[in-house]
Design an enzyme around this catalytic site. Sequence first.
Site, PDB file in Angstrom:
ATOM      1  CG  PHE A  53     -30.077  -9.022   2.178  1.00 59.86           C
ATOM      2  CD1 PHE A  53     -29.150  -7.686   2.318  1.00 59.86           C
ATOM      3  CD2 PHE A  53     -29.428 -10.193   2.290  1.00 59.86           C
ATOM      4  CE1 PHE A  53     -28.052  -7.664   2.423  1.00 59.86           C
ATOM      5  CE2 PHE A  53     -28.095 -10.198   2.295  1.00 59.86           C
ATOM      6  CZ  PHE A  53     -27.370  -9.037   2.579  1.00 59.86           C
ATOM      7  CB  CYS A  67     -20.899  -3.292  -1.335  1.00 55.77           C
ATOM      8  SG  CYS A  67     -19.213  -4.074  -1.014  1.00 55.77           S
ATOM      9  CE  LYS A  76     -23.050  -5.730   8.139  1.00 54.67           C
ATOM     10  NZ  LYS A  76     -22.816  -6.908   7.321  1.00 54.67           N
ATOM     11  CG  ASP A  83      -2.155   0.902   0.933  1.00 56.41           C
ATOM     12  OD1 ASP A  83      -3.343   0.500   0.800  1.00 56.41           O
ATOM     13  OD2 ASP A  83      -1.836   2.215   1.381  1.00 56.41           O
TER      14      ASP A  83
END
Length: 434
Positions: A252, A263, A324, A30
């Site tokens: 879901f 996402c 979440k 990175d």
Amino acid sequence: MRVVMIGVGYVGLVSGTCFADFGHEVVCVDKNAERVEKLNNGVMPIYEPGLDRLVESNVEAGRLSFTTELADPVAEADVVFIAVGTPSRRGDGYADLTYVYAAAEELARHLNGPTVVVTKSTVPVGTGDEVEAIIARSNPDADFDVVSNPEFLREGAAIEDFKRPDRVVVGVTSERAEKVMRELYRPLYLNETPLVVTDRRTSELIKYAANAFLATKIGFINQMADLCEAMGADVQQVSRGIGLDNRIGSKFLHASPGYGGSCFPKDTLALSRTASDAGTPVTIVDAVIASNDRRKASMAERIMRAAGGSLEGKTVAVLGLAFKPNTDDMRDAPSLAIIPALQKMGATIRAFDPESIGEARRHFEDVTYADDAYDTLRGADLAVILTEWNEFRALDMKRLSDSLADKILIDLRNIYRPEEVRSFGLTYHSLGRP
């Protein structure tokens, strides 16, 4: 196998660590020197349950390392993963592929011998073709294949998802590349994990289609929750009644203040733009995007109505800030829309989240952060549950009732049974239930 993972964000760090735990030799690269230094000192840049221990054990075993230097690891690698960010481009919603293409160009210069280059980042259809062209231009003598291998990791359960996935999707253009990818994922064969081998473009589309479908399920049940409220029905029973149908499934189908995270928001937007450009608009997905935006924006109005029509001078205790539980990720979290709207309505905010307060300080102004759930209630008039962390699932309702001046609890995750909460003298509001 010798594996290089370019990018140690969420996907790269989890994937690289799990590959190392399978026994492969993994170097994570990175450009962010501070992040690499922290990882080399055992400090995790993200919160994911169990990841710190898994990183530590594989570093100690000599299978996992972190560096800012790309050249030597790529030259020695069998497989090089591109796992950099692909955020929504400002202004138009297209996936920003700047980091993907920059990584491809840089790694191309160091390829030495047969190498499989894998796009792990979520990318639009056709990105693999462009990555292949960039590498070929940058290093005409390179012997390489470009593969698509999308990730399907759930934040908060990513290690389990990687080691026991529903499937592994691989998009290849040669038998050689397929053989390498099968060997890379061979440890999963013991779990009989389905390996879905497709062409590259199909693989790229599978990821977008999967996330768009799941987002559509969330959008659908949220609209059913609104209908349940209007008709006096119970959305949780509706969810159960339809979820037991194997063609639909129960996942879901939980009413919520809207989806967020790293996402669904960006992937639905990117799919919408890709489809529009191809002349085949995905109008269902477009409707889901619009519906989700409206839902998050409407939650503050719902809270105001529950408070009697005004929040002026009121103190609201907010439980949960991350999009979440089991993550510190706040990207597109409902809290980012709800808290500023409540403040504009005159409310003072006291908030607590087990993991994301550090991240929250970057997003909110004039918010007081508490030490735990009960500290959040101090001086509050009403409380709102925004994220269903486990520690919010068994709150002391008597203590809650005694602490809240207006004795109002607004549960935007339907954690509690209404009759139980109301038995403590609280006014209880939830989603899609009488």
